[in-house]
Scaffold this active site. Structure first.
Site, PDB file in Angstrom:
ATOM      1  N   ASP A  74       5.308 -39.722 -19.848  1.00 18.26           N
ATOM      2  CA  ASP A  74       4.123 -39.056 -19.296  1.00 18.26           C
ATOM      3  C   ASP A  74       3.992 -39.356 -17.807  1.00 18.26           C
ATOM      4  O   ASP A  74       2.914 -39.701 -17.323  1.00 18.26           O
ATOM      5  CB  ASP A  74       2.865 -39.482 -20.043  1.00 18.26           C
ATOM      6  CG  ASP A  74       1.684 -38.534 -19.777  1.00 18.26           C
ATOM      7  OD1 ASP A  74       1.948 -37.349 -19.477  1.00 18.26           O
ATOM      8  OD2 ASP A  74       0.526 -38.967 -19.858  1.00 18.26           O
ATOM      9  N   GLY A  96      -7.584 -43.179 -24.887  1.00 15.44           N
ATOM     10  CA  GLY A  96      -8.657 -44.160 -24.866  1.00 15.44           C
ATOM     11  C   GLY A  96      -9.415 -44.144 -23.557  1.00 15.44           C
ATOM     12  O   GLY A  96      -9.239 -43.261 -22.718  1.00 15.44           O
TER      13      GLY A  96
END
Length: 534
Positions: free
Chosen positions: A145, A35
Site C-alpha cells: 500500500d 483503524g
C-alpha cells in the site's frame, strides 16, 4: 473505557487522557479502513503512533493470530526510512500496533503547501523511498500500500509508514480470497487481476508515488475508481510532466507486465549513479570516481470484491458499473503471459562480449586496437561531460528546449578538451599498470602467447576501473542497458561481437599479432625490454 475511535482533544501536560494498553492517547492524527491512529505517550515517556485496529480487522482468533505473525515479521524491519513497529497487542480487548512517531507532513500535505519536489531533491526522495522498500523486502515483507498518504517527510527524507496492508511475502494469500485491498492508481495491474503480489508490485507503487511527488498529480489521472483502474490495467499513464531525469526509469517501473519492471537493486544502482554524476558536475578532476488540492486530493482506499466491482464503505458513491467484467474479471481480459526477464543475461553478454573483443583486438593488432580504445575513452568521457552539462541547464531553467541538441553539439569540442585531461590521467595510470605487469612477465620468461592476452586484459581493466574511469564506465553502462532492453538490437549486437571475437581470435592464431606500423613487439629480442627475458 473511553472510546478510542472518538476524537481525542489534545490534553495539557498534566491531563489524564484515555489509555490503551498502557499508552496514553494524546490526539487523533489519522484514520483509515484498518483503524484509528493516535499520537500517544508510551509508559517510558516517548511519543509513538498508536494504531487501534477496527473490530472487522481482528474479528476472530484466526485473524488475531495472523496479525501476531505479521507483527513479528514487521518487527524485523529496522531502517531510518521506515516507521518501525515498536510494540503490539493482537490479543487485547482493543488490539493495537505502536510504531515510531514521525513528526512530519505526509507527501500529500507537503505538495499542497510546498509544491512538487524537483531536481536533486526529487532524486533524493526517490532514493530514500527505494531504500525504505529495500528494508521492507529484506525482512520478507511486502508493503502492498505504498502511496503518497503513507509517506511522511522528515525534513527532505521520506519515511514509509502504515503497514496495514503489508503481508508476508511467503504468505501472500493471507487476505480473503477474491477481495482486493489497495488504492486505485497505485495498485499494480496484476493485483487488479487477482494475481499474487510480488516485489514488482511494490516497485510499481513506488514509481507511481515518485511520479506524484514530481508533478502533484497521480500518473493514472483522476475520476471514478474503475476508470482509473482500467487505465492502470492498460498501462495508460501520463509522465509528461515528470522530471526528465527520472522519467525513463519511472516509465520502466510502471510497465504493465511485472517481469518488464527493473528490480529494486537496479533502481537503486541507477539512482546512485545519477547522484554520483551530480557530484562529479560540481567537482571532477578525473581522479576520484567514488565521489563520484483538488489537485492533491487524497485517493480513496477501498476494499473491493473482485467479481462484483462493489466497495465496502460507510458512504458509498455511485460508481459507473459499465461492463465491470471487462475491467476486473481475470477471465475477460488477461495480462500477457509473464515472460522470463532476460535483460540481465543480454546485459551480461553485451558487456562480456565487448570486453573479450577488446582483449582479442589487443592480441591480434595491439597498436591499432590501442588507438581505437583511446579514441573510445575520449568519446565516452566527452559524451558524459556533455550530458552532465545538459542536465544542469535543464535543472536551472526547466524543461528541455529545442536548441539543447545543437547547443550540445557546438559545445562538444570544449567538453572534449575538458575530458582529455581526465583521459590522460586514466591512460597514464593504465600504462604504468601494464608496464609493471610486462616487466614481471618478462622476468618470469613468459612467452608471447601469454604476455599479450594478459597485457590486453590489464589494459581493459585499467581503462574500466582506473582513476577517472567513471565517465567512461557510466555512459558505456547506460548504452549497454539501453540496448539490452531491445531484444532485437541486443541479440544483433551480441552476434556481431561474437563474429568479431572469432575473427580476431582466428587472425591472432594463424598470422600472429600485427604490430603495424612498427616492426615488432617492444620486448623483441635485441631491445632493452627484451634483455629482461630469461
Amino acid at each position: 473505557m473511553a472510546d478510542p475511535y472518538a476524537p481525542v482533544q489534545r490534553p495539557g501536560p498534566d491531563a489524564a487522557g484515555p489509555e490503551v494498553g498502557g499508552y496514553r492517547l494524546l490526539t487523533k492524527i489519522g484514520e483509515g479502513g484498518m483503524g484509528v491512529v493516535h499520537l500517544a505517550r508510551a509508559p517510558d515517556g516517548r511519543r509513538v503512533a498508536l494504531k487501534v485496529l477496527r473490530a472487522h480487522v481482528v474479528g476472530d482468533d484466526e485473524a488475531r493470530a495472523r496479525l501476531a505473525r505479521e507483527v513479528a515479521s514487521l518487527q524485523r524491519i529496522h531502517s531510518p526510512r521506515v516507521a518501525e513497529v515498536l510494540d503490539a497487542d493482537p490479543w487485547g480487548e482493543l488490539p493495537f500496533v505502536a510504531t515510531r512517531y514521525v513528526p512530519g507532513l505526509s507527501l500529500h500535505e507537503h505538495l499542497r503547501t510546498e509544491g512538487p519536489i524537483t531536481g536533486t531533491d526529487l532524486v533524493w526522495f526517490a532514493h530514500g523511498l527505494a531504500e525504505a522498500l529495500r528494508a521492507v523486502h529484506a525482512a520478507g515483507v511486502l508493503h502492498r500500500d505504498i502511496k503518497p498518504s503513507n509517506v511522511l517527510l522528515e525534513g527532505r527524507a521520506p519515511v514509509l509508514i502504515d503497514f496495514g496492508l503489508a503481508r508476508l511475502a511467503e504468505d501472500s494469500r493471507i487476505t480473503h480470497t477474491g477481495w482486493l485491498l489497495g488504492t486505485p492508481g497505485y495498485l499494480a495491474p496484476e493485483i487488479l487481476y487477482g494475481d499474487d503480489p510480488t516485489p514488482a508490485a511494490d516497485v510499481h507503487a513506488w514509481a507511481a508515488t515518485v511520479a506524484f511527488a514530481s508533478t502533484g498529480a497521480p500518473p493514472y489521472g483522476r475520476g471514478p475508481a474503475m476508470a482509473v483502474m482500467d487505465r492502470v490495467r492498460r498501462g495508460e499513464h501520463d509522465l509528461s510532466a515528470v522530471d526528465p531525469v527520472l522519467r525513463p526509469l519511472l516509465t520502466e517501473c510502471l510497465a504493465p507486465v511485472p517481469h518488464e519492471r527493473p528490480s529494486l537493486t537496479e533502481i537503486l544502482e541507477r539512482l546512485e549513479t545519477w547522484q554520483r554524476e551530480q557530484l562529479d558536475d560540481g567537482f571532477d578532476d578525473g581522479l576520484d570516481d567514488e565521489l563520484d488540492e483538488a489537485a492533491y486530493a487524497e485517493p480513496v482506499t477501498m476494499t473491493m470484491p473482485l467479481a462484483w466491482g462493489l466497495r465496502e464503505r460507510e458512504d458509498p458513491d455511485d460508481w459507473p458499473m459499465a461492463d465491470p467484467a471487462t475491467l476486473l474479471d481475470p477471465d475477460a481480459a488477461e495480462l500477457p503471459a509473464p515472460r522470463p526477464d532476460r535483460t540481465p543475461l543480454r546485459r551480461w553478454l553485451l558487456t562480456a562480449g565487448g570486453a573479450v573483443s577488446a582483449v582479442l583486438g589487443l592480441v591480434a593488432a595491439p597498436v591499432l586496437a590501442l588507438v581505437v580504445l583511446i579514441f573510445g575513452v575520449l568519446a565516452l568521457r566527452t559524451a558524459s561531460w556533455t550530458a552532465s552539462a545538459t542536465r544542469e541547464r535543464r535543472q536551472i531553467r526547466g524543461a528541455a528546449r529545442w536548441y539543447d541538441v545543437p547547443l550540445s553539439a557546438l559545445a562538444s569540442p570544449w567538453y572534449a578538451a575538458i575530458a582529455s585531461w581526465g583521459a590522460l590521467v586514466l591512460l597514464a595510470w593504465t600504462s604504468l599498470l601494464v608496464f609493471l605487469l610486462l616487466v614481471v612477465l618478462l622476468l618470469l620468461g613468459a612467452g608471447d602467447q601469454l604476455v599479450l592476452p594478459l597485457l590486453g586484459t590489464a589494459v581493459v581493466a585499467g581503462l574500466w576501473w582506473g582513476p577517472g574511469s567513471g565517465r567512461v564506465r557510466r555512459p558505456a553502462t547506460a548504452l549497454v542497458r539501453g540496448w539490452s532492453r531491445r531484444p532485437g538490437l541486443a541479440w544483433t549486437a551480441i552476434a556481431a561481437l561474437a563474429v568479431l571475437g572469432l575473427a580476431l581470435g582466428w587472425a591472432a592464431g594463424t598470422t600472429g599479432p600485427s604490430w603495424e606500423p612498427f616492426a615488432g613487439a617492444p620486448w623483441a629480442e635485441g631491445t632493452l625490454l627484451g634483455h629482461l627475458r630469461r
